[in-house]
Design an enzyme around this catalytic site. Structure first.
Site, mmCIF file in Angstrom:
data_model
loop_
_atom_site.group_PDB
_atom_site.id
_atom_site.type_symbol
_atom_site.label_atom_id
_atom_site.label_comp_id
_atom_site.label_asym_id
_atom_site.label_seq_id
_atom_site.Cartn_x
_atom_site.Cartn_y
_atom_site.Cartn_z
ATOM 1 N N HIS A 636 68.368 108.295 41.612
ATOM 2 C CA HIS A 636 67.771 109.634 41.675
ATOM 3 C C HIS A 636 67.722 110.175 43.102
ATOM 4 O O HIS A 636 67.534 111.375 43.299
ATOM 5 C CB HIS A 636 66.373 109.635 41.039
ATOM 6 C CG HIS A 636 65.307 108.999 41.859
ATOM 7 N ND1 HIS A 636 64.868 107.700 41.662
ATOM 8 C CD2 HIS A 636 64.558 109.472 42.884
ATOM 9 C CE1 HIS A 636 63.908 107.421 42.513
ATOM 10 N NE2 HIS A 636 63.705 108.477 43.271
ATOM 11 N N ASP A 684 68.579 103.811 36.807
ATOM 12 C CA ASP A 684 68.289 104.400 38.121
ATOM 13 C C ASP A 684 68.671 103.432 39.233
ATOM 14 O O ASP A 684 67.815 102.807 39.868
ATOM 15 C CB ASP A 684 66.802 104.763 38.202
ATOM 16 C CG ASP A 684 66.477 105.633 39.410
ATOM 17 O OD1 ASP A 684 67.421 106.129 40.053
ATOM 18 O OD2 ASP A 684 65.279 105.811 39.709
ATOM 19 N N SER A 780 61.073 105.715 47.331
ATOM 20 C CA SER A 780 62.106 105.615 46.296
ATOM 21 C C SER A 780 63.349 104.905 46.814
ATOM 22 O O SER A 780 63.822 105.172 47.921
ATOM 23 C CB SER A 780 62.494 107.011 45.802
ATOM 24 O OG SER A 780 61.443 107.604 45.090
#
EC number: 3.4.21.-
Length: 833
Positions: A636, A684, A780
C-alpha cells in the site's frame, strides 16, 4: 558612455567641484607676487598671451575612455546573456497527450498518410481549433502549440483525432498544471444543448463527442517519438484480413530501445495482441517496459476510456490482450540495453463477441459446465459487460459458482477495483487471489451481470457452474469454509489451513493435548512445532526421522521429509544434505532487548534491518533489509501511478536519527504483489531492489533479517517488536525523529477475526489489547521482528499493514503474514534459498 556627459563643452550648470583639477608645479626660487597694474607711461608694452591649457579630449584620455566604454559594454552584454540563459533554463515544457472523436466528418483512407493533403488539411483545422481554445484560456501565456499526430477510423463512426499539447512556463509555476485543469478547459469549450440528450457538442464548428475527450500528462520522449522527423523504431500496421496473423518482432543487444507499433484494424472489428515471449532486464517498470494502450498514442491507464498493461519481466508464457476499438498501440522501451531485449508477438483481427447466455442446469450437486470472461483466455478489455441467467431443474436446488484464483465479496462504500457483479440484485466486488473459492446463490433462478472495470484490462476469468442442495450446501460430515469449499470435519482444528482462508482453524477450543493417542503422535498440530506441550516431551521427539512427504512435513533438498516444523534456518542441521541451513546468513542477535505508539527510543544498531523509505525527500514508509540489494515492505506504500514509480524513492539504511543514515541508495525497482487489493489490504507486500548494494564494511550497522520458513507456526502471546519512525500518538501531526521500538504480543487469530471481520489467512494481529503499544502512520512497511529461542536469530514475522486508529484499546495492529509469501519472495530473490 554618454557622449554629452564626457564633452568638455557642456554647460557650466552641469559642472561639479569634482570636475575641477588642480596642477601643482614646483619651481626654484620664490613664488612671484601679484603685480599691481601700472599706468601707461608713454608707449605701452605688448601684453603676453596666456598659455593654452592642454585640451581634455586628447589622445591619452580618448584611449582611457574608450577602454572604460568597452569594459562597460562587455559587462552589460555578459549580464544580459546570463539573464537570458537563466530565464531560459528556469522554464519547463509540459506535454499533454489526448484524443477526441469528431462525429460529423467521415474517415478517408488518405488520413492514414501523414504527407497527404487530406491529412495535413484536417490536422491544420484541428490544431487551429485547439489553439483558439487555449490561447483564450487562463493558460494562454504559457500555451505553445498543439500537434495532431494521428487521424484514425473507429468503430463508433467519424474520426478519432490523437494530438499533443505543449505548454512552456517557469519551473516555479509548474504545480498549477494539473491534468484535470488542462482537460477541463477543452471540455468546457464544447458547447452542448440541453434539448440534445446525446454526448455530442460543438467545438468551433466541429461536432465532438464529450465522452470521447481524454487528456492527460505525457512524456517528452514519447512526444519526440511521435512528432519527430526521426521516428526510429516505429511502425504502422493496417490489418484488413480476419484470418491472418501479423508478426511483431524486435530485438536489440545494446544501446537504447524505444519502439512504437501502431495497429489499426478495419472498422467494426477488434485487435487481439498475443505475446509469445518477451526478454527485458528492467531497471524499473516505468522506463523499461512493454506497454499496451487502447489508443494510438501513449495515454496512461488512468484514463477512463483507455486501458494500459505494462510488462517489465522476462516471460515465455503466452499472454493476449484485446482492444475496445479497432486500434492499439504497443510500446517497448529500454533506455539502456545490457544484454538482449526484444519481443516475439503477433496480432490478429477478431470480431466483437457478445457475452451473454441462458443456461439450464440439469445435474444435481455437481459442476457441469463453465462460463468465462469475454475473449477468454485473453485479458478481458475494460468496460465489457456479461449477462448470464441460470435455471435449476428443482426449486430445492441453488446455483454454485466455483471461481479459479478469484473471489467475490459484498460491495462496500469504497467501490470495486476489478469491476462489479450484480447477482439477483445484490452487488459484489471481485478480487484475484491464489486459490479457488465457491460462491453459492440459494435460488433456483439466478440472474448475473458482470460489469468490467472502466479503466483496466484484467486477467481472464474461468468459472465452473453447477447446482447444490440449498438445505445442505456441503455433504454430511464436512465443514463449510468461508471460502465456500467443503473439507472433511476431521480436518477442522488440526493446525492445517485446508480452507485456504484459515476458517477451519478459527474458533477452536484449546484443550489439553491427548499425548498418548496414536493420532496425536502422528498428525497432531502440536507435534514437532518447537514447543513442548506434553509433560514428558514426547511431542518433540523423533521429529527428524524420515517419513513419507505430505503437505504437513518439511522437505529437504534431497526430497527427504520429516515432521519437524520451522526447521529452516533454526541453527540446527536436520537434513542430511544440510539444505535446511543453507543461505541463512541473516540477523545477528540484537545486543539490546530493552510509527510506534507507546514505544521508547531505541539504541543505535539495535535494529540493523530497519529501513526508512523517503519519497521526494520525505520519510513515507518503512522497510526491512533481507539481502544486500533487496528490501521488503508493504504494497500500500506504492499504490497508484505516482508512488509506483521508483524514481522519487530513496532507501535510508543504518539510520537511527532521521537524516543521519549511514547508507542511502536510490530505489531501482518496485515489485508489488500481483494480487494486492487496495480495498482490503490483502496481499499487502512489496519488494524493492536497491540501485546500489550496501557495502560489507557497514555490516555492524546494516544486516538482513531472516525470512521465516514456509508456513511458519506462531503462537498467540509470543513477544515481538515493532519499530519505526512513525507517529508516537494518533493525534501527532508528524513522526518521530528517533527510531522507536515497542514490544507487542501476537494475538490469537480468532480474536483478530472477531475484532475486524475482514482478516484473511495472509494477515495476523499483534499489539497490546489495552492499546498501550502499536504501530502508527509512518510505520507502514516496517518490520514485526520476533526472536527465535533456538538460536537467538530475528525473524521477519510480519509487515506493518493497517489497523483501526493507533493504539486504541481492543484494536490491535494488523500485519502481513510473511511466511505465506516465502515462495513469492524467492521468485525474485533466489539468493535467499
Amino acid at each position: 558612455m554618454d557622449k554629452e556627459k564626457s564633452d568638455p563643452s557642456c554647460k557650466s550648470s552641469d559642472l561639479k567641484i569634482s570636475n575641477i583639477s588642480i596642477q601643482v608645479v614646483s619651481v626654484p626660487g620664490k613664488l612671484p607676487g601679484r603685480r599691481l597694474p601700472r599706468k601707461p607711461i608713454g608707449k605701452a608694452r605688448p601684453r603676453k598671451q596666456p598659455k593654452k591649457r592642454a585640451p581634455f579630449w586628447n589622445v591619452q584620455n580618448k584611449i582611457i575612455l574608450f577602454t572604460v566604454f568597452l569594459f562597460i559594454l562587455a559587462v552589460t552584454a555578459w549580464t544580459l546573456l546570463w539573464l537570458y540563459i537563466s530565464k531560459t533554463d528556469s522554464k519547463d515544457a509540459f506535454y499533454f497527450v489526448g484524443m477526441f472523436r469528431i462525429t460529423n466528418i467521415e474517415f478517408l483512407p488518405e488520413y492514414r498518410q501523414k504527407e497527404s493533403r487530406e491529412f495535413l488539411s484536417m490536422a491544420k483545422t484541428v490544431q487551429q481549433v485547439v489553439n483558439l481554445v487555449y490561447t483564450t484560456s487562463a493558460f494562454s501565456k504559457f500555451y505553445k502549440q498543439s500537434v495532431v499526430a494521428d487521424v484514425s477510423s473507429n468503430n463508433k463512426g467519424g474520426l478519432l483525432v490523437h494530438f499533443w499539447i505543449v505548454f512552456v512556463m517557469p519551473h516555479a509555476k509548474g504545480h498549477i498544471f494539473c491534468e484535470e485543469c488542462v482537460a477541463a478547459i477543452l471540455k468546457d469549450s464544447i458547447q452542448t444543448s440541453i434539448t440534445n440528450r446525446t454526448s455530442v457538442g460543438t467545438l468551433q464548428g466541429l461536432a465532438v463527442d464529450m465522452d470521447s475527450v481524454v487528456l492527460n500528462a505525457g512524456l517528452r520522449s514519447d512526444y519526440s517519438s511521435a512528432v519527430g522527423s526521426d521516428n526510429g523504431c516505429s511502425q504502422y500496421f493496417y490489418a484488413d484480413h480476419l484470418t491472418l496473423r501479423y508478426p511483431l518482432e524486435i530485438s536489440a543487444t545494446s544501446g537504447q530501445l524505444m519502439c512504437h507499433f501502431k495497429l489499426v484494424a478495419i472498422v467494426g472489428y477488434l485487435i487481439r495482441l498475443s505475446i509469445e515471449s518477451i526478454q527485458l532486464e528492467a531497471d524499473n517498470c516505468i522506463t523499461d517496459s512493454l506497454t499496451v494502450y487502447d489508443s494510438l498514442l501513449p495515454i496512461r491507464i488512468t484514463c477512463v476510456l483507455l486501458s494500459g498493461y505494462r510488462i517489465c519481466e522476462p516471460t515465455r508464457t503466452l499472454m493476449s490482450f484485446v482492444s475496445t476499438n479497432n486500434l492499439m498501440l504497443v510500446t517497448l522501451k529500454s533506455p539502456y540495453v545490457r544484454r538482449l531485449a526484444g519481443i516475439r508477438a503477433y496480432f490478429e483481427v477478431i470480431p466483437e463477441q457478445k457475452c451473454e447466455n441462458t443456461i439450464l442446469v440439469k445435474e444435481i450437486n455437481s459442476f457441469e459446465g463453465k462460463i468465462s470472461s469475454p475473449y477468454y483466455p485473453s485479458y478481458y478489455p475494460p468496460k465489457c459487460k456479461c449477462n448470464w441467467t441460470f435455471q435449476t431443474s428443482l426449486s430445492t436446488l441453488g446455483i454454485a459458482l466455483k471461481f479459479h484464483n478469484y473471489s467475490i465479496t459484498k460491495k462496500s462504500m469504497k467501490g470495486c477495483e476489478h469491476g462489479w457483479w450484480e447477482i439477483n440484485e445484490h452487488m459484489y466486488c471481485g478480487s484475484y487471489m491464489d486459490h479457488e473459492t465457491i460462491f453459492r446463490v440459494p435460488s433456483p433462478l439466478v440472474h448475473i451481470q458482470l460489469q468490467c472495470s472502466s479503466r483496466l484490462s484484467d486477467k481472464p476469468l474461468l468459472v465452473e457452474y453447477g447446482s447444490y442442495n440449498i438445505s445442505q450446501p456441503c455433504p454430511a460430515g464436512s465443514f463449510r469454509c468461508s471460502s465456500g469449499l467443503c473439507v472433511p470435519q476431521a480436518q477442522r482444528c488440526d493446525g492445517v489451513n485446508d480452507c485456504f482462508d484459515e476458517s477451519d482453524e478459527l474458533f477452536c477450543v484449546t484443550a489439553k493435548p491427548a499425548c498418548n493417542t496414536s493420532i496425536f503422535r502422528q498428525h497432531g498440530p502440536l507435534v514437532c512445532d518447537g514447543f513442548q506441550d506434553c509433560e514428558d516431551g514426547q511431542d518433540e521427539q523423533n521429529c527428524t526421522r524420515s517419513i513419507p512427504c505430505t503437505n504437513r512435513t518439511f522437505k529437504c533438498g534431497n526430497d527427504i521429509c520429516f515432521r519437524k516444523q520451522n526447521a529452516q534456518c533454526d541453527g540446527i542441521v536436520d537434513c542430511p544434505d544440510r539444505s535446511d541451513e543453507e543461505g541463512c546468513g541473516c540477523s545477528r542477535s540484537s545486543p539490546f532487548l530493552h510509527r510506534v505508539v507507546g514505544g521508547s527510543d531505541s539504541q543505535e544498531g539495535t535494529w540493523p534491518w530497519q529501513v526508512s523509505l523517503h519519497f521526494v525527500g520525505s520519510a513515507h514508509c518503512g522497510a526491512s533489509v533481507i539481502s544486500r540489494e533487496w528490501l521488503l515492505s508493504a504494497a500500500h506504500c506504492f499504490h497508484g501511478n505516482r508512488l509506483s514509480d521508483p524514481t522519487p524513492w530513496t532507501a535510508h539504511l543504518g539510520m537511527y536519527v532521521q537524516g543521519n543514515a549511514k547508507f542511502v541508495s536510490p530505489v531501482r525497482r518496485i515489485v508489488v504483489h500481483e494480487y494486492y487489493n487496495s480495498q482490503t489490504f490483502d496481499y499487502d507486500i512489496a519488494l524493492l531492489q536497491l540501485s546500489i548494494a550496501w557495502p560489507e564494511t557497514l555490516r555492524q550497522l546494516i544486516q538482513p533479517i531472516c525470512i521465516p520458513p514456509v508456513g511458519q507456526r506462531v503462537r498467540s502471546g509470543e513477544k515481538c517488536w515493532v519499530t519505526g519512525w512513525g507517529r508516537r500518538h494518533e493525534a501527532d501531526s508528524k513522526g518521530s525523529p528517533i527510531l522507536q521500538q515497542a514490544e507487542v504480543e501476537l494475538i490469537d487469530q480468532t480474536v483478530c477475526v472477531s475484532t475486524y471481520g475482514i482478516i484473511t489467512s495472509r494477515m495476523l494481529c499483534a499489539g497490546v489489547m489495552s492499546g498501550k503499544s502499536d504501530a502508527c502512520k509512518g510505520d507502514s512497511g516496517g518490520p514485526l521482528s520476533c526472536r527465535r529461542k533456538s538460536d537467538g536469530k530475528w525473524i521477519l514475522t510480519g509487515i506493518v499493514s493497517w489497523g483501526y486508529g493507533c493504539g486504541r484499546p481492543n484494536f490491535p495492529g494488523v500485519y502481513t503474514r510473511v511466511s505465506n509469501f516465502v515462495p513469492w519472495i524467492h521468485k525474485y530473490v533466489p539468493s535467499l534459498l
